[in-house]
Design an enzyme around this catalytic site. Sequence first.
Site, mmCIF file in Angstrom:
data_model
loop_
_atom_site.group_PDB
_atom_site.id
_atom_site.type_symbol
_atom_site.label_atom_id
_atom_site.label_comp_id
_atom_site.label_asym_id
_atom_site.label_seq_id
_atom_site.Cartn_x
_atom_site.Cartn_y
_atom_site.Cartn_z
ATOM 1 N N CYS A 113 39.495 19.099 21.971
ATOM 2 C CA CYS A 113 38.284 19.262 21.010
ATOM 3 C C CYS A 113 38.178 20.335 19.991
ATOM 4 O O CYS A 113 37.419 20.090 19.266
ATOM 5 C CB CYS A 113 37.178 19.644 21.973
ATOM 6 S SG CYS A 113 36.935 18.348 23.166
ATOM 7 N N HIS A 251 30.980 22.679 18.377
ATOM 8 C CA HIS A 251 31.536 21.361 19.222
ATOM 9 C C HIS A 251 30.196 21.082 19.993
ATOM 10 O O HIS A 251 29.712 21.803 20.618
ATOM 11 C CB HIS A 251 32.726 21.857 19.872
ATOM 12 C CG HIS A 251 33.152 20.779 20.887
ATOM 13 N ND1 HIS A 251 33.163 19.605 20.365
ATOM 14 C CD2 HIS A 251 33.427 20.841 22.245
ATOM 15 C CE1 HIS A 251 33.648 18.890 21.194
ATOM 16 N NE2 HIS A 251 33.911 19.528 22.450
ATOM 17 N N ASN A 281 29.784 13.681 23.532
ATOM 18 C CA ASN A 281 30.904 14.700 23.194
ATOM 19 C C ASN A 281 32.047 13.502 22.585
ATOM 20 O O ASN A 281 32.596 12.821 23.486
ATOM 21 C CB ASN A 281 31.287 15.332 24.242
ATOM 22 C CG ASN A 281 32.786 15.998 23.975
ATOM 23 O OD1 ASN A 281 33.505 15.920 22.940
ATOM 24 N ND2 ASN A 281 33.264 17.155 24.837
#
Length: 324
Positions: A113, A251, A281
């Site tokens: 990520c 994030h 996500n």
Amino acid sequence: MYRAAISGIGAYLPTGRMTNEDLKRLISLEDEWIVSRTGIRERRISGVSEATSDLAYLAALDALDDAGILASEIDLILVATETPDHILPPVACQIQRQLGCRPIGAMDVHSTCVGFLSALQIADQYIKAGMHRCILVIGADTLSKLTDYSDPYTSILFGDGAGAVIVSRMKDNDEGKIISTSLHADGEAFEFLYVPGGGSRHPASEEYKSKMVMDGGKIFKAAVKAMTSGAEEILERSGYRIDQVDWFIPHQANERIIDAVARNLHFPEEKVVKTIHNYGNSCSATIPVSFHEAVRDGRIRHGDTILMTAFGAGLVWGAALIKY
């Protein structure tokens, strides 16, 4: 030494949606339970025949259009992804072909990520070194392909998407710039989140499946600590105070993580960009997609200072400070 700036931004999200009501049929969790623990109401899901390169290509076209340049002007392509169309070759090579670029460098960045921030740092350094003038950076993932929809603790989190930026050598009259970037890793946390099967250690099998396995409690604590320290480090290194930051783009892993990091930084909630409610996500795509959305709706304007921070499986974390 040259300086780098973001001169164009684009994004693409699949049209397919999976709401909490849709998930309820698979895992018997109520919408209220999911929202209270993650902030997610729905996530974008790619189609059966839709691969990561398809999303990345459309995001790249959007970024090229925003920058007002042609694909022939790109010197290098960097694609951050954990879900390539194939084990090999790189997605970046597919994008080079789809865009019709000349034979330039093209490579994938494998940093979970934090992939987009990792690729952004690479692009920044190449520009500073004078090796390239115009670099296409893409964060694209189809995590739905790695999600075990019988696992209630991972299936509620992940979605698909792609975001892209054009990183260019600054001109004398440019106001925007990449101020600083940082990256870190701690392999001791490797098994907090990983895919057991499909690699050289354990080829995919009934025992070792190519689906994500996560220890949510450990990931939560590690994420808050890592994203906070990453943000604080980049501010200190750059000589900026938190009150000099106009927007915070974290994030989009979990709204509770986002809120905890913002509180730790004493950053105002109304200046935190959140897209997790609608997109979930999407790994390396969350920061560029959120950036794109905030630019398009008028929140972020040229001249604004933006703080970005992310964490991912590995455990890896990083941050970037830019003036748009």
